[in-house]
Design an enzyme around this catalytic site. Structure first.
Site, mmCIF file in Angstrom:
data_model
loop_
_atom_site.group_PDB
_atom_site.id
_atom_site.type_symbol
_atom_site.label_atom_id
_atom_site.label_comp_id
_atom_site.label_asym_id
_atom_site.label_seq_id
_atom_site.Cartn_x
_atom_site.Cartn_y
_atom_site.Cartn_z
ATOM 1 N N ARG A 30 21.443 -4.296 3.400
ATOM 2 C CA ARG A 30 22.334 -3.884 2.307
ATOM 3 C C ARG A 30 23.818 -4.127 2.575
ATOM 4 O O ARG A 30 24.551 -4.511 1.671
ATOM 5 C CB ARG A 30 22.130 -2.396 1.995
ATOM 6 C CG ARG A 30 20.828 -2.112 1.282
ATOM 7 C CD ARG A 30 20.715 -0.626 0.991
ATOM 8 N NE ARG A 30 19.353 -0.293 0.581
ATOM 9 C CZ ARG A 30 18.767 0.866 0.826
ATOM 10 N NH1 ARG A 30 19.419 1.805 1.486
ATOM 11 N NH2 ARG A 30 17.539 1.095 0.417
ATOM 12 N N ARG B 15 -2.865 -2.706 9.891
ATOM 13 C CA ARG B 15 -3.622 -1.478 9.646
ATOM 14 C C ARG B 15 -4.191 -1.420 8.227
ATOM 15 O O ARG B 15 -5.292 -0.935 7.996
ATOM 16 C CB ARG B 15 -2.680 -0.277 9.839
ATOM 17 C CG ARG B 15 -3.329 0.940 10.446
ATOM 18 C CD ARG B 15 -2.249 1.978 10.691
ATOM 19 N NE ARG B 15 -1.089 1.608 9.863
ATOM 20 C CZ ARG B 15 -0.283 2.453 9.263
ATOM 21 N NH1 ARG B 15 -0.464 3.733 9.398
ATOM 22 N NH2 ARG B 15 0.735 2.047 8.532
ATOM 23 N N LYS C 232 25.117 5.798 3.552
ATOM 24 C CA LYS C 232 24.600 4.737 2.676
ATOM 25 C C LYS C 232 25.266 4.825 1.311
ATOM 26 O O LYS C 232 25.727 3.833 0.758
ATOM 27 C CB LYS C 232 23.079 4.892 2.487
ATOM 28 C CG LYS C 232 22.221 4.431 3.639
ATOM 29 C CD LYS C 232 20.744 4.697 3.288
ATOM 30 C CE LYS C 232 19.860 4.572 4.521
ATOM 31 N NZ LYS C 232 18.487 5.053 4.241
ATOM 32 N N HIS D 243 15.123 12.423 -8.417
ATOM 33 C CA HIS D 243 16.376 12.846 -7.789
ATOM 34 C C HIS D 243 17.351 13.287 -8.879
ATOM 35 O O HIS D 243 17.492 12.606 -9.896
ATOM 36 C CB HIS D 243 17.040 11.680 -7.042
ATOM 37 C CG HIS D 243 16.373 11.298 -5.762
ATOM 38 N ND1 HIS D 243 15.276 11.946 -5.245
ATOM 39 C CD2 HIS D 243 16.684 10.314 -4.869
ATOM 40 C CE1 HIS D 243 14.938 11.375 -4.097
ATOM 41 N NE2 HIS D 243 15.764 10.386 -3.851
ATOM 42 N N CYS E 37 18.021 4.756 -3.193
ATOM 43 C CA CYS E 37 17.611 5.419 -4.435
ATOM 44 C C CYS E 37 18.719 6.281 -5.053
ATOM 45 O O CYS E 37 19.001 6.180 -6.248
ATOM 46 C CB CYS E 37 16.374 6.276 -4.197
ATOM 47 S SG CYS E 37 16.475 7.314 -2.729
ATOM 48 N N THR F 266 0.812 -1.219 0.000
ATOM 49 C CA THR F 266 0.000 0.000 0.000
ATOM 50 C C THR F 266 0.847 1.271 0.000
ATOM 51 O O THR F 266 0.321 2.365 -0.175
ATOM 52 C CB THR F 266 -0.922 0.035 1.244
ATOM 53 O OG1 THR F 266 -0.097 -0.048 2.423
ATOM 54 C CG2 THR F 266 -1.889 -1.138 1.233
#
Lengths: 329, 329
Positions: A102, A42, A208, A237, A131, A14
């Protein structure tokens, strides 16, 4: 994978990335026998349209993965930490979009255009990179192969969709006059990501990028420096990149190398205002490079501008591409 | 200047920078005998409140500068080209905010904290540098004196107020649903400035920064590389800067040097989300530095984040400061 019409699951179906995963699976005609949409209690019971059908979202439990062959996770780090091992125990292969796995030495971190061979080393979990990392890797990889990277400097221009639907809603809310929550306004402003736990002068996002770049390119000591900035942009981005190489470069060759690489396109004619922007890449799966020029402040150096849809290539698309590669093994 | 209560004029008084010049003159208690507000015939006759009085804007002509001692110009390059020589002929000293005279070898280009001594060399015109240049110069200058700059890389995060009130109105209009004019949307997007006339792969803004940096610092061959980006931000420019030095650096010393420099302040505690942003510097005259950290991708290198109000220190305030220095000569 022996089964080329696997049963698949999307965990976090979702969310912004989860919904985009479903879109990309459909667009790419991803072959599957059964599809399961999973989310927290939920969201369980809600309906999601995909592949022309209404799917009911089921609650994610440790038993959700029986008979599931591939699960695409995009439900946050703690959910991945908890449920990915349960999925693996059920014989499922997990492609995880969170940062949870990762840097685990047992988990391949994969951008399919760059290190597809790493997929084979998986022990049940394959990690999808951050990303802002993903969109830069094919650029670095193809140029590194030709000229050997010496130093990477990158300042990012990141959209608020990196913080999911909640981030997008917050920006739109501020523009409509909502009170600013937190220390920094997003609208008409710049902000940095949260500080990393291990280094007080670096953000989580920057750390990261450093670690993931080195792992994906298999260059443990590659000199890299990132400054990651979040902007009042809804999606997409951009990255301002300065690269130095060991060998002599040829700008025309660089252009051709990038433009002919899988999933990449050069969009570069400044004179006619032609360059990629967050808006121009919206909804696209590729990586777009522009402003390719010599950086005269160093020998064998270039500057360029790299843009991608962070929810697509930076997350959902890359995860689906990893799943596609899994089918080919 | 012999006269320390000069007659002054503001040319382009109705524009964004012109109006801010008036505000800054008032805030700084700039001493003057008479004040003249000049603008194009279109704006002539309009009233502007300044120093608690209503001033009537007069039409700019070649005869406007009789008995004017100092004129602050912010009316665009072609107006400056045409009227600054007329002003000088009348015995007036021009502080010009346009790009028209900046690279003229007879015209000093001044950031008062950096090269105030250049003011004395003027022959009637003193140029105010480009906004994105101004805010970086005091940083480069103080660190260059201590460690000798070897290479400067900078990616900018610039507000649309660099395009004046028209730019601001365009962004706000787009957010309200106005049709996008031109090739690139400003709202939720990034864009580059216009291409330079002399180099097809560089923007005017980038070329200005290169040339002006070298002229102000008096280092003709300083290796510099700029990528200038315009963002959906109303006011305030930020810069992501990577610097390399010849000598060994000390991060604590760098912090102290910057924080104790005239007009500069270090705002740097990432752990507590403390750093300068376009919003946080709004309406301030200083230059603010944060995210000061080692750049481990090179020897003796740092990265930092420099922010200022581009309409103030980047334009109006710097021009008024030059005028103040003129009074001291």
């Amino acid at each position: 994978m022996q089964n080329n019409t696997p049963n698949i699951a999307v965990v976090g179906a979702t969310g912004l990335v989860g919904r985009t995963m479903l879109k990309v699976l459909e667009e790419q005609n991803f072959p599957f026998a059964d599809l399961k949409l999973l989310a927290s209690s939920r969201s369980a019971g809600s309906k999601i349209k995909a592949f022309g059908m209404d799917y009911t979202v089921e609650e994610l439990t440790e038993n959700s993965f029986e008979n599931v062959d591939i699960a695409l996770f995009s439900a946050g780090g703690s959910t991945s930490k908890k449920f990915a091992p349960a999925a693996v125990k059920s014989g499922c292969i997990v492609v995880d979009n969170s940062s949870a796995w990762r840097m685990d030495t047992e988990v391949p971190l994969v951008v399919p255009e760059v290190n597809p061979e790493d997929i084979k080393l998986h022990k049940g979990i394959i990690a999808n990179p951050n990303c802002s990392t993903i969109q830069l890797m094919p650029v670095l990889n193809v140029l590194n192969k030709k000229y050997t990277l010496k130093r990477v400097i990158c300042s990012t221009y990141q959209s608020i969709s990196g913080a999911g639907q909640a981030g997008v809603d917050k920006l739109l809310g501020e523009l409509e006059g909502n009170k600013v929550e937190g220390k920094h306004q997003i609208a008409f402003n710049t902000m940095f990501h949260a500080v990393s736990e291990s280094q007080e002068d670096v953000t989580e996002e920057e750390l990261k990028m450093v670690n993931e770049t080195r792992k994906i390119l298999h260059i443990a000591d590659l000199p890299v420096m990132y400054t990651c900035v979040r902007l009042p942009i809804l999606g997409g981005h951009a990255e301002s990149v300065n690269l130095e190489f060991e060998q002599e470069i040829d700008l025309e060759e660089i252009r051709n190398l990038l433009n002919s690489s899988e999933g990449m396109e050069v969009v570069d004619d400044l004179k006619h205002e032609v360059y990629p922007t967050p808006q121009s890449v919206n909804g696209k799966d590729g990586i777009f490079a522009g402003r390719i020029r010599r950086d005269h402040s160093a020998t064998n150096a270039i500057a360029l501008w790299v843009v991608a849809d962070n929810v697509r290539k930076g997350a959902a698309t890359n995860a689906v591409q990893i799943a596609q590669k899994l089918l080919e093994i």
